[in-house]
Design a protein around this motif. Structure first.
Motif, PDB file in Angstrom:
ATOM      1  N   HIS A 151      25.021  43.114  21.833  1.00 30.28           N
ATOM      2  CA  HIS A 151      25.626  42.265  20.805  1.00 30.28           C
ATOM      3  C   HIS A 151      24.811  40.994  20.600  1.00 30.28           C
ATOM      4  N   TRP A 152      24.339  40.412  21.697  1.00 24.80           N
ATOM      5  CA  TRP A 152      23.501  39.207  21.619  1.00 24.80           C
ATOM      6  C   TRP A 152      22.220  39.497  20.839  1.00 24.80           C
ATOM      7  N   ALA A 153      21.563  40.611  21.170  1.00 21.75           N
ATOM      8  CA  ALA A 153      20.297  40.959  20.528  1.00 21.75           C
ATOM      9  C   ALA A 153      20.489  41.257  19.043  1.00 21.75           C
ATOM     10  N   LEU A 154      21.579  41.960  18.703  1.00 20.36           N
ATOM     11  CA  LEU A 154      21.826  42.275  17.298  1.00 20.36           C
ATOM     12  C   LEU A 154      22.135  41.012  16.496  1.00 20.36           C
ATOM     13  N   GLU A 155      22.854  40.080  17.110  1.00 15.86           N
ATOM     14  CA  GLU A 155      23.128  38.803  16.438  1.00 15.86           C
ATOM     15  C   GLU A 155      21.839  38.051  16.130  1.00 15.86           C
ATOM     16  N   LYS A 156      20.851  38.217  17.016  1.00 14.58           N
ATOM     17  CA  LYS A 156      19.563  37.543  16.839  1.00 14.58           C
ATOM     18  C   LYS A 156      18.623  38.334  15.930  1.00 14.58           C
ATOM     19  N   GLY A 157      19.051  39.534  15.500  1.00 20.36           N
ATOM     20  CA  GLY A 157      18.215  40.352  14.632  1.00 20.36           C
ATOM     21  C   GLY A 157      17.026  40.971  15.331  1.00 20.36           C
ATOM     22  N   LEU A 158      17.172  41.273  16.614  1.00 21.63           N
ATOM     23  CA  LEU A 158      16.048  41.773  17.410  1.00 21.63           C
ATOM     24  C   LEU A 158      15.973  43.296  17.399  1.00 21.63           C
ATOM     25  N   MET A 159      14.758  43.810  17.482  1.00 20.96           N
ATOM     26  CA  MET A 159      14.535  45.236  17.699  1.00 20.96           C
ATOM     27  C   MET A 159      15.015  45.592  19.105  1.00 20.96           C
ATOM     28  N   ILE A 160      15.823  46.662  19.218  1.00 21.72           N
ATOM     29  CA  ILE A 160      16.264  47.162  20.518  1.00 21.72           C
ATOM     30  C   ILE A 160      15.754  48.579  20.687  1.00 21.72           C
ATOM     31  N   LEU A 161      15.040  48.831  21.766  1.00 14.97           N
ATOM     32  CA  LEU A 161      14.570  50.168  22.102  1.00 14.97           C
ATOM     33  C   LEU A 161      15.336  50.635  23.334  1.00 14.97           C
ATOM     34  N   VAL A 162      15.979  51.790  23.237  1.00 11.25           N
ATOM     35  CA  VAL A 162      16.743  52.357  24.347  1.00 11.25           C
ATOM     36  C   VAL A 162      16.017  53.573  24.907  1.00 11.25           C
ATOM     37  N   ASP A 163      15.907  53.626  26.227  1.00 10.74           N
ATOM     38  CA  ASP A 163      15.453  54.844  26.907  1.00 10.74           C
ATOM     39  C   ASP A 163      16.698  55.544  27.440  1.00 10.74           C
ATOM     40  N   VAL A 164      16.936  56.777  26.999  1.00 11.71           N
ATOM     41  CA  VAL A 164      18.136  57.509  27.421  1.00 11.71           C
ATOM     42  C   VAL A 164      18.171  57.666  28.937  1.00 11.71           C
ATOM     43  N   ASN A 165      17.056  58.089  29.533  1.00  7.30           N
ATOM     44  CA  ASN A 165      16.914  58.133  30.991  1.00  7.30           C
ATOM     45  C   ASN A 165      18.114  58.809  31.668  1.00  7.30           C
ATOM     46  N   TRP A 166      18.441  60.008  31.230  1.00  6.33           N
ATOM     47  CA  TRP A 166      19.568  60.775  31.781  1.00  6.33           C
ATOM     48  C   TRP A 166      19.255  61.217  33.194  1.00  6.33           C
ATOM     49  N   ARG A 167      20.027  60.707  34.159  1.00  2.02           N
ATOM     50  CA  ARG A 167      19.869  61.060  35.567  1.00  2.02           C
ATOM     51  C   ARG A 167      21.245  61.457  36.097  1.00  2.02           C
ATOM     52  N   PRO A 168      21.569  62.760  36.089  1.00  2.00           N
ATOM     53  CA  PRO A 168      22.915  63.199  36.476  1.00  2.00           C
ATOM     54  C   PRO A 168      23.372  62.669  37.826  1.00  2.00           C
ATOM     55  N   VAL A 169      22.441  62.468  38.762  1.00  2.00           N
ATOM     56  CA  VAL A 169      22.822  62.046  40.103  1.00  2.00           C
ATOM     57  C   VAL A 169      23.469  60.660  40.109  1.00  2.00           C
ATOM     58  N   PHE A 170      23.238  59.862  39.055  1.00  2.00           N
ATOM     59  CA  PHE A 170      23.802  58.513  38.984  1.00  2.00           C
ATOM     60  C   PHE A 170      25.230  58.499  38.435  1.00  2.00           C
ATOM     61  N   TRP A 171      25.630  59.572  37.770  1.00  2.00           N
ATOM     62  CA  TRP A 171      26.899  59.583  37.046  1.00  2.00           C
ATOM     63  C   TRP A 171      27.930  60.457  37.750  1.00  2.00           C
ATOM     64  N   SER A 172      29.173  59.981  37.841  1.00  2.00           N
ATOM     65  CA  SER A 172      30.259  60.804  38.373  1.00  2.00           C
ATOM     66  C   SER A 172      30.947  61.580  37.256  1.00  2.00           C
ATOM     67  N   ASP A 173      30.831  61.089  36.003  1.00  2.00           N
ATOM     68  CA  ASP A 173      31.486  61.720  34.852  1.00  2.00           C
ATOM     69  C   ASP A 173      30.438  61.982  33.772  1.00  2.00           C
ATOM     70  N   HIS A 174      29.996  63.240  33.671  1.00  2.00           N
ATOM     71  CA  HIS A 174      28.915  63.567  32.736  1.00  2.00           C
ATOM     72  C   HIS A 174      29.374  63.534  31.282  1.00  2.00           C
ATOM     73  N   LYS A 175      30.649  63.814  31.027  1.00  2.00           N
ATOM     74  CA  LYS A 175      31.161  63.725  29.656  1.00  2.00           C
ATOM     75  C   LYS A 175      31.154  62.263  29.199  1.00  2.00           C
ATOM     76  N   LEU A 176      31.556  61.364  30.080  1.00  2.00           N
ATOM     77  CA  LEU A 176      31.519  59.928  29.772  1.00  2.00           C
ATOM     78  C   LEU A 176      30.082  59.468  29.545  1.00  2.00           C
ATOM     79  N   ALA A 177      29.172  59.988  30.335  1.00  2.00           N
ATOM     80  CA  ALA A 177      27.761  59.625  30.185  1.00  2.00           C
ATOM     81  C   ALA A 177      27.264  59.930  28.776  1.00  2.00           C
ATOM     82  N   LYS A 178      27.616  61.103  28.273  1.00  2.00           N
ATOM     83  CA  LYS A 178      27.172  61.500  26.937  1.00  2.00           C
ATOM     84  C   LYS A 178      27.786  60.618  25.857  1.00  2.00           C
TER      85      LYS A 178
END
Length: 319
Positions: A151-178
């Protein structure tokens, strides 16, 4: 002032010293600094790009060592929070070809690591772009911080790059992850994901299908390891092949690609969307950074400098 603000994990990758065997047969491990947030920040630093990292580490020796690693790459560590939890260690096994798999955490009975408890502190500078590792959504407190940063970055008009970086071992709920990852991608302009991650999120690794589901994305990078990268940048769409190198460890190769691309984006800006030759040059550069990063054990051990990349590219046959 940092040009890139990164939000992601700073941890230790415990790489199996023996390759091509399952976790329960590994006899010894070696620690390398890692985590996508750290990898991108250090990759940028090696390329001479000023960056800052928002991350959480423990109030332990491992946490202090990560700060030293970041500072050795000229990364601003003012936004690293030292928290009363353990610094995360991730066990990584490797195939004989260097492909890696994240298989668990150490110590195995630890339920709470420092990286999950980072809180939002508004930056006192305005970067040119923001990088976010979507894996931070796996932890409730870090997730809240991530949304605040978006929200802060969008308010500032900044480019945001997201890396999905799906690592199942980190998540307890895979449906929530998606669902959380898709929610994040609907708010940003740029994404880096693998073919497997695209199938998981969009039921397709076709660029047109991805863009139809997230039509506001102006930059899509679909990385495929040794097969190269599909891309859609503005009106341009295509495939860039990977360079052939003596690959030892692919850990962090995607992060290196992101660092290489951001280096070029900061150099040329929106011109990349309207100039096919410059775009091709930028993809060539990012692919070279990624390839070079795989030539040693550890994600950032061979994070290349500008001179290293230039020397490598000058030795490649002309396209």
């Amino acid at each position: 002032m940092p040009n890139v603000l990164c939000y992601g994990l700073a941890l230790w990758d415990m790489l199996a010293d023996q390759t091509g065997i399952p976790r329960n047969q590994v006899r010894s491990w070696t620690a390398y600094a890692g985590g996508a947030g750290l990898n991108v920040a250090c990759g940028l630093g090696a390329l001479g790009v000023s960056g800052a990292l928002i991350a959480g580490v423990g109030q332990d020796e491992r946490g202090s060592q990560l700060l030293q690693v970041l500072q050795s790459y000229q990364v601003c560590t003012d936004y690293i929070q030292k928290l009363p939890y353990l610094t995360r260690l991730v066990e990584v096994i490797r195939s004989q070809e260097g492909e890696r798999e994240f298989v668990g955490f150490y110590p195995p009975d630890c339920q709470e690591f420092a990286d999950g408890y980072i809180t939002f502190l508004e930056p006192n500078f305005i970067p040119k772009c923001v990088y976010i590792e979507a894996l931070m959504l796996a932890f409730p407190q870090a997730r809240k911080t991530g949304w605040q940063l978006v929200h802060w970055a969008l308010e500032k008009g900044l480019m945001i790059l997201v890396d999905v970086n799906w690592r199942p071992v980190f998540w307890s709920d895979h449906k929530l992850a998606k669902s959380l990852t898709l929610e994040l991608l609907k708010k940003v302009q740029a994404v880096k994901l693998t073919s497997e991650e695209a199938q998981w999120l969009f039921n397709s690794d076709d660029l047109n299908s991805i863009h139809q589901q997230c039509p506001h994305l102006t930059h899509i990078f679909l990385t495929q390891g040794a097969q190269g990268c599909d891309y859609q940048i503005g009106e341009y769409q295509g495939h860039y092949p990977a360079f052939v190198v003596n690959t030892i460890d692919t850990t962090g190769a995607g992060d290196a690609f992101v660092a290489g691309w951001l280096h070029q984006w900061l150099t040329y800006g929106e011109t990349l969307i309207s100039n096919a030759n410059l775009l091709n040059q930028a993809l060539r550069w990012a692919s070279a950074v990624a390839a070079l990063s795989t030539t040693a054990l550890g994600a950032i051990t061979q994070a290349p400098t500008v001179n290293t990349v230039q020397a490598f590219l000058s030795a490649q046959p002309l396209e």
